[in-house]
Design a protein around this motif. Structure first.
Motif, short mmCIF file in Angstrom:
data_model
loop_
_atom_site.label_atom_id
_atom_site.label_comp_id
_atom_site.label_asym_id
_atom_site.label_seq_id
_atom_site.Cartn_x
_atom_site.Cartn_y
_atom_site.Cartn_z
N UNK A 30 0.83 -1.20 0.00
CA UNK A 30 0.00 0.00 0.00
C UNK A 30 0.87 1.25 0.00
N UNK A 31 1.89 1.27 0.83
CA UNK A 31 2.68 2.50 0.91
C UNK A 31 3.49 2.75 -0.35
N UNK A 32 3.81 1.70 -1.11
CA UNK A 32 4.46 1.92 -2.41
C UNK A 32 3.56 2.74 -3.33
N UNK A 33 2.25 2.45 -3.28
CA UNK A 33 1.31 3.22 -4.08
C UNK A 33 1.24 4.67 -3.61
N UNK A 34 1.21 4.86 -2.28
CA UNK A 34 1.16 6.22 -1.73
C UNK A 34 2.42 6.98 -2.12
N UNK A 35 3.57 6.35 -2.01
CA UNK A 35 4.83 6.99 -2.36
C UNK A 35 4.85 7.39 -3.84
N UNK A 36 4.30 6.55 -4.68
CA UNK A 36 4.29 6.84 -6.11
C UNK A 36 3.49 8.10 -6.43
N UNK A 37 2.38 8.27 -5.73
CA UNK A 37 1.51 9.42 -6.02
C UNK A 37 1.97 10.68 -5.30
N UNK A 38 2.40 10.56 -4.06
CA UNK A 38 2.71 11.73 -3.25
C UNK A 38 4.09 12.28 -3.59
N UNK A 39 4.22 12.76 -4.83
CA UNK A 39 5.47 13.34 -5.30
C UNK A 39 5.17 14.21 -6.51
N UNK A 40 5.90 15.31 -6.63
CA UNK A 40 5.68 16.20 -7.76
C UNK A 40 4.43 17.04 -7.60
N UNK A 41 3.89 17.49 -8.74
CA UNK A 41 2.74 18.39 -8.72
C UNK A 41 1.44 17.60 -8.72
N UNK A 42 0.55 17.94 -7.78
CA UNK A 42 -0.72 17.24 -7.61
C UNK A 42 -1.87 18.25 -7.65
#
Length: 306
Positions: A143-155
Motif C-alpha cells: 500500500x505504501x508503495x502506491x502512496x509513495x508513487x503518487x505523493x510526489x511532484x505536482x498534484x
C-alpha cells in the motif's frame, strides 16, 4: 457457531483495512470518482460524495493546510480504489512549506508548495516507522508503495468539505479524509458489520429485528454494552494495536428470537478474544489477532457526543 452470510460480503482484507470503521466506515464503497461514504455517526447511514471539485455542501470545503488527513484510499491505473490496511497512512500540510505523515508503514517529511488548486511535493525524506517497523507486513508495504508513487511532484487538489483528492498528471490519486478523531475509550461503538475470514455482512443480515448492538470501553479496563438482545459486561485490555476482550457475560436474561440470539452469540465471540484494531476518525474495525484464515471480527461506528 459462526455463520457466513447468505451471499459473499467481499474480501475485506484485500479491499480495506480490512471495512466498514467502518467503517465501513466503515462501509465505504468506492467506484471510480462516483463514490459515496457511509457515515457512522449516531449509527445511521448517510452519504457524502467524494471530492470532485464541484461541491454542493452547505459548508465550505476545507483548506488543504492545517487538518490532519487520513489517506483513505489510493487509485492507480485500472487497479480501482485501494484502502489502507490498519488506517496507518496519513498526511499533514502545515501551510508553511512543509508536509509530514506516514505512508502506511514508514514516516516521511518533505517540502510542499501549495499554490491555488495544486500542491508540489519535493525533497521527500523517508523516516522509520513509529513501532520500529514491526507492523510492516507485505500488505502495508504494498500500500505504501502506491502512496509513495503518487505523493510526489505536482498534484491537483479537489475538495468537498471533509474529502480531498490529490491527483497526479497520470490520473492516479490519493483520497483524503479529514481526521476527526473519536476517542477509543468512552465512546459508544455501534457494531454495523460482522466478518468471518474474508467475508463481511451487515449485523442484521440474519436477524432483521435485532436491537442496537454496541459496546463502550471504560477507563477501568472493563467494557459494557448490548449485543442485540441482552446487556453485557466484560474486561478489555487496550494496547496500541490490540484489544484483549475477556469474560464477556450477560447482565440481563432477556429472551429474543432465535435469529437475534444467534447473532448475539456471534457478537459475544468477537468480544471474547484478542483483536487487532484499526481506529479511524469515527470508525473502528477489529479482527482476531494474529490474523488467520478463520479470523472473526467486526466493524463499528462511533456515536458522537453532542
Amino acid at each position: 457457531m459462526i455463520r457466513t452470510p447468505f451471499v459473499g460480503g467481499g474480501a475485506r482484507r484485500t479491499a480495506m483495512a480490512s471495512a466498514a470503521l467502518l467503517m465501513g466506515v466503515a462501509g465505504l464503497v468506492g467506484c471510480g470518482t462516483d463514490r459515496t461514504a457511509q457515515s457512522q455517526e449516531g449509527g445511521g447511514t448517510s452519504t457524502a460524495p467524494a471530492s470532485d471539485g464541484s461541491s454542493s455542501d452547505e459548508e465550505s470545503p476545507l483548506p488543504l493546510a492545517g487538518p490532519h488527513w487520513d489517506i483513505w484510499e489510493v487509485s492507480i491505473g485500472d487497479g480501482g480504489l485501494k484502502r489502507a490496511p490498519r488506517g496507518a497512512a496519513w498526511v499533514k500540510f502545515d501551510g508553511a512549506g512543509e508536509v509530514s505523515g506516514n505512508f502506511g508503514c514508514h514516516g516521511f517529511r518533505a517540502k510542499a508548495d501549495i499554490e491555488g488548486d495544486a500542491v508540489t511535493v519535493r525533497d521527500r525524506e523517508t523516516l522509520p516507522g513509529t513501532d520500529g517497523e514491526k507492523s510492516c507486513d507485505a500488505r502495508r508495504l504494498d500500500y505504501e508503495k502506491d502512496v509513495q508513487q503518487i505523493l510526489a511532484g505536482k498534484l491537483k487538489i479537489t475538495t468537498n468539505y471533509s474529502w480531498v483528492n490529490l491527483t497526479d498528471s497520470h490520473g492516479a490519486k490519493l483520497v483524503l479524509h479529514k481526521n476527526r478523531p473519536v476517542p477509543l475509550v468512552g465512546s459508544e461503538w455501534r457494531i454495523s458489520k460482522l466478518d468471518y475470514s474474508d467475508e463481511e455482512w451487515a449485523i442484521g443480515t440474519h436477524a432483521p429485528d435485532i436491537g442496537k448492538v454496541y459496546f463502550v470501553l471504560g477507563e477501568d479496563g472493563t467494557f459494557h454494552g448490548n449485543f442485540g438482545c441482552n446487556d453485557y459486561r466484560g474486561k478489555a485490555e487496550i494496547g496500541p494495536e490490540t484489544i484483549t476482550f475477556s469474560q464477556a457475560e450477560p447482565t440481563t436474561r432477556k429472551k429474543c428470537s432465535e435469529a437475534v440470539m444467534g447473532t448475539e452469540e456471534e457478537v459475544r465471540q468477537r468480544l471474547d478474544q484478542t483483536v487487532g484494531y484499526q481506529l479511524g476518525p469515527d470508525y473502528l474495525t477489529a479482527s482476531t489477532y494474529p490474523y488467520h484464515n478463520l479470523a472473526i471480527g467486526f466493524v463499528a461506528g462511533a456515536k458522537r457526543k453532542n
